[in-house]
Scaffold this active site. Structure first.
Site, PDB file in Angstrom:
ATOM      1  N   LYS A  74     -16.640 -15.533 -18.623  1.00  0.00           N
ATOM      2  CA  LYS A  74     -15.345 -14.903 -19.309  1.00  0.00           C
ATOM      3  C   LYS A  74     -15.468 -14.252 -19.706  1.00  0.00           C
ATOM      4  O   LYS A  74     -15.983 -14.306 -20.702  1.00  0.00           O
ATOM      5  CB  LYS A  74     -14.228 -16.644 -19.650  1.00  0.00           C
ATOM      6  CG  LYS A  74     -13.033 -16.723 -19.695  1.00  0.00           C
ATOM      7  CD  LYS A  74     -12.661 -17.097 -17.613  1.00  0.00           C
ATOM      8  CE  LYS A  74     -11.351 -17.112 -17.489  1.00  0.00           C
ATOM      9  NZ  LYS A  74     -10.769 -17.568 -16.613  1.00  0.00           N
ATOM     10  N   VAL A  79      -0.449 -18.854  -5.134  1.00  0.00           N
ATOM     11  CA  VAL A  79      -0.978 -20.293  -4.770  1.00  0.00           C
ATOM     12  C   VAL A  79       0.258 -21.339  -4.279  1.00  0.00           C
ATOM     13  O   VAL A  79      -0.039 -21.417  -3.445  1.00  0.00           O
ATOM     14  CB  VAL A  79      -2.228 -21.099  -5.850  1.00  0.00           C
ATOM     15  CG1 VAL A  79      -2.144 -22.316  -5.156  1.00  0.00           C
ATOM     16  CG2 VAL A  79      -3.064 -19.866  -6.161  1.00  0.00           C
ATOM     17  N   GLY A  95       5.210 -25.608  -9.812  1.00  0.00           N
ATOM     18  CA  GLY A  95       5.040 -23.407  -9.425  1.00  0.00           C
ATOM     19  C   GLY A  95       4.212 -22.979  -8.642  1.00  0.00           C
ATOM     20  O   GLY A  95       3.835 -23.678  -7.888  1.00  0.00           O
ATOM     21  N   GLY A 152       4.349 -19.802  -7.514  1.00  0.00           N
ATOM     22  CA  GLY A 152       3.833 -17.827  -7.393  1.00  0.00           C
ATOM     23  C   GLY A 152       2.744 -17.999  -6.379  1.00  0.00           C
ATOM     24  O   GLY A 152       2.333 -18.569  -4.928  1.00  0.00           O
TER      25      GLY A 152
END
Ligand code: NAD
Length: 350
Positions: free
Chosen positions: A79, A183, A179, A181
Site C-alpha cells: 500500500k 459498490v 452507503g 456509492g
C-alpha cells in the site's frame, strides 16, 4: 527526492519518500511478496501527522496481503499513503515523483487507485513506472472495479443467507444497505433483481432517494440504518461500523457487505458471534475489486472467465470459513485470519 528505508518488523520493505519542494511526504509499504508482487492502492489524505500516515500504511498493506491471499491471487500485500489534501496539495510533479519512488522497487509493489486518487493520477505515475494499475485506458486497463466488487458481495450475501437463514434463494429477504456509492448502488440493483426488499441509507440524501426509487427501496436516515430490522445488514460505506456500541443494536441474522475494515477490533467479531449474528469477513466479501485490478497487473487476456473463476473461489473460501467457524463455535473473522495465515505459511520459502 529523498527515499529512506525504514526497518519495521514484519514488513519486507517500507519507504519514506520526501520532497519538500513538491510538498511530498509519502510512505510505501511492502508487507509481503510471498504470493507474488505486492499490490494495493495509493491513498492520499490529510493525515494528522506522519505517525498516523505510517500507522495507516502498515495496517492497510498487511490487510492487502490477507485480501489477496483470500482471493487466491498470485499477489502479495502492499500500500502507499500520501500525506496531504488531494483537492489542494496534489500536483503532476508530485505524482511523477511518486511514480519514480515506486520504480525503485522494481516491480515488488504495484499501485492502483484508492481514496483521494483518480485514474488520471494513475496515468501520470504510469509515465514514470510500469507498475501502475487502475488505468482508464490501455490494452489491459481494468476500469472501475466496483461492479465486480458488488458481484462478490451479492454472492457472499447468498452464502450467508443460506447458512444463517436456511434460505436457498434471496427472493423475499430484506437487506439493509449502508452507503449507496459505487459498490452500494450496483449491489442494490442486483438485490432488487433477485427479489429482495431493500432498506437503504446514504449521507447524501439525493443519492439515497435516487437509488431507492430505482430499486424500490425504503430510505432511512444514515444514523438509523444499523439498527434496522432486516435479514442481512450490508455495510458499504465506512470502516469501524461494527463495534461495542453498534453490535447490541443490530436486528439482523447476518452481516455481509463491501466496506473495508468493518470490525473496529477483532473482538467485535467475537461480539457478533456471541449475539448469534453471522459475520462474513469483509476482506473475503469485497475481494472482487482486487480480482478486477489483478487482471490488469497480470495482463489477463480473457478477463470474464478469470473474474468468474476467482469470484467462485471467493465464495468457496467463505463457505469453508463459515463452516469451520460453525464447527468450532468461534467467530468467522478469526477463522478467516487463520485460513489466510495457513496459505501464507505453506508458501514460506524453504
Ligand atoms: P464510494 O465513495 O463510491 O461510496 C461510499 C458511499 O457511502 C457514498 O455515497 C457516501 O455518501 C456514503 N456514506 C459515507 N458515509 C456514510 C455513512 N456514515 N452512512 C451512510 N452512507 C455513508 O465508495 P465505494 O467505492 O462504493 O466503496 C464503499 C466501501 O467499499 C468502502 O469502504 C471501500 O473501501 C470498500 N471497497 C470498495 C471497492 C470498490 O471496488 N469500489 C472494493 C473493495 C472495497
Amino acid at each position: 527526492m529523498k527515499i529512506e528505508r525504514l526497518d519495521i518488523d514484519g514488513y519486507e520493505e517500507v519507504l519514506r519518500v520526501e520532497d519538500p519542494d513538491l510538498r511530498l511526504l509519502a510512505f510505501i509499504a511492502v508487507h509481503s511478496t510471498r504470493l507474488g508482487p505486492a499490490a494495493g492502492g495509493m491513498r492520499m489524505r490529510p493525515y494528522a501527522d506522519e505517525r498516523a500516515a505510517l500507522h495507516d500504511v502498515l495496517r492497510l498493506s498487511r490487510g492487502m496481503t490477507y485480501k489477496n491471499a483470500a482471493a487466491d491471487l498470485p499477489l502479495g500485500g502492499g500500500k502507499a499513503v500520501v500525506v496531504g489534501d488531494p483537492a489542494h496539495d496534489k500536483s503532476p510533479a508530485m505524482l511523477a515523483a511518486l511514480g519514480r519512488a515506486i520504480a525503485t522497487l522494481d516491480g515488488r509493489y504495484w499501485t492502483a487507485e484508492d481514496m483521494g486518487m483518480s485514474p488520471e493520477d494513475m496515468a501520470v505515475m504510469a509515465a514514470e513506472t510500469p507498475y501502475v494499475a487502475g488505468l482508464a485506458s490501455g490494452q489491459f486497463a481494468s476500469g472501475d472495479p466496483s461492479p465486480i466488487t458488488a458481484r462478490g458481495v451479492f454472492n457472499a450475501i447468498g452464502v450467508t443467507a443460506r447458512r444463517a437463514l436456511a434460505r436457498t434463494d434471496l427472493s423475499g429477504l430484506t437487506i439493509a444497505v449502508q452507503g449507496l456509492g459505487h459498490v452500494g448502488e450496483h449491489l442494490c440493483r442486483q438485490l432488487a433483481d433477485a427479489g429482495c426488499g431493500l432498506i437503504v441509507a446514504d449521507t447524501d440524501a439525493g443519492r439515497a432517494d435516487r437509488v431507492a426509487r430505482g430499486c424500490g427501496g425504503q430510505v432511512v436516515a444514515p444514523d438509523e440504518i444499523v439498527a434496522q430490522g432486516a435479514d442481512v445488514f450490508a455495510p458499504c460505506a465506512v470502516g469501524g461500523i461494527l463495534n461495542e456500541r453498534s453490535i447490541p443494536t443490530l436486528k439482523v441474522g447476518a452481516v455481509a457487505g463491501g466496506a473495508n475494515n468493518q470490525l473496529e477490533t477483532l473482538d467485535d467479531g467475537d461480539r457478533l458471534h456471541a449475539h448469534g449474528i453471522l459475520y462474513a469477513p469483509d476482506y473475503i466479501v469485497n475481494g472482487g475489486g482486487i480480482i478486477n485490478v489483478a487482471t490488469e497487473i497480470l495482463r489477463v487476456e480473457d478477463r470474464e472467465p478469470y473474474v468468474t473463476r476467482h469470484l467462485k473461489s471467493l465464495e468457496a473460501t467463505l463457505e469453508r470459513v463459515l463452516e469451520t467457524a460453525k464447527q468450532e463455535d468461534v467467530s468467522p473473522a478469526r477463522v478467516a485470519d487463520r485460513t489466510v495465515e495457513a496459505i501464507l505459511a505453506e508458501k514460506r520459502p524453504a
